[in-house]
Design a protein around this motif. Structure first.
Motif, PDB file in Angstrom:
ATOM      1  N   ARG A  11       0.833  -1.214   0.000  1.00  0.00           N
ATOM      2  CA  ARG A  11       0.000   0.000   0.000  1.00  0.00           C
ATOM      3  C   ARG A  11       0.862   1.256   0.000  1.00  0.00           C
ATOM      4  O   ARG A  11       0.564   2.218  -0.706  1.00  0.00           O
ATOM      5  CB  ARG A  11      -0.938  -0.011   1.212  1.00  0.00           C
ATOM      6  N   LYS A  13       3.814   1.536  -1.288  1.00  0.00           N
ATOM      7  CA  LYS A  13       4.350   1.626  -2.647  1.00  0.00           C
ATOM      8  C   LYS A  13       3.289   2.112  -3.626  1.00  0.00           C
ATOM      9  O   LYS A  13       3.550   2.952  -4.481  1.00  0.00           O
ATOM     10  CB  LYS A  13       4.912   0.278  -3.088  1.00  0.00           C
ATOM     11  N   GLU A  14       2.080   1.594  -3.484  1.00  0.00           N
ATOM     12  CA  GLU A  14       0.964   1.994  -4.344  1.00  0.00           C
ATOM     13  C   GLU A  14       0.696   3.497  -4.218  1.00  0.00           C
ATOM     14  O   GLU A  14       0.413   4.170  -5.211  1.00  0.00           O
ATOM     15  CB  GLU A  14      -0.283   1.209  -3.935  1.00  0.00           C
ATOM     16  N   GLN A  16       2.886   5.623  -3.516  1.00  0.00           N
ATOM     17  CA  GLN A  16       4.156   6.264  -3.840  1.00  0.00           C
ATOM     18  C   GLN A  16       4.729   7.027  -2.648  1.00  0.00           C
ATOM     19  O   GLN A  16       5.231   8.130  -2.773  1.00  0.00           O
ATOM     20  CB  GLN A  16       4.003   7.165  -5.068  1.00  0.00           C
TER      21      GLN A  16
END
Length: 108
Positions: A11, A13-14, A16
């Motif tokens: 999450r 990473k998603e 950013q």
């Protein structure tokens, strides 16, 4: 509902969100935590899991060197002098879905 370490990292990473990950064993005090992440910079924090007489739960986060007077906090929340106390350890698993036997992670 709790999430796994993998779900949390995915999450981040998603979304950013830039982060660094440091794994360490379970720590129960700020002093223990300083041994593992105290050299990383930033502010160390402590978390208090509290409950009131009506079985409502509260999480209080503060900088590690902050003295949290539970009686004063209780009064400021309008709960009276003895309105807050530490939540029972079982509530960590039941409500927060935190297991003390798991490794902890410091994400900054």
């Amino acid at each position: 509902m709790g999430v796994t370490k993998e779900q949390l990292l995915a999450r981040l990473k998603e979304l950013q969100i830039t982060f660094s990950q440091y794994e360490h064993p379970v720590i129960l005090t700020v002093e223990e935590g300083e041994k593992y992440v105290g050299n990383l910079g930033g502010g160390m924090s402590k978390n208090l899991f509290l409950k009131d007489r009506k079985q409502r739960f509260y999480i209080v986060s503060a900088l590690a060197n902050t003295k949290v007077d539970i009686k004063v906090l209780s009064q400021r929340l309008g709960l009276g002098k003895g309105g807050l106390r530490m939540a029972p350890a079982e509530a960590l698993g039941e409500i927060l879905q935190v297991c003390l036997s798991l490794c902890c992670y410091y994400i900054c």
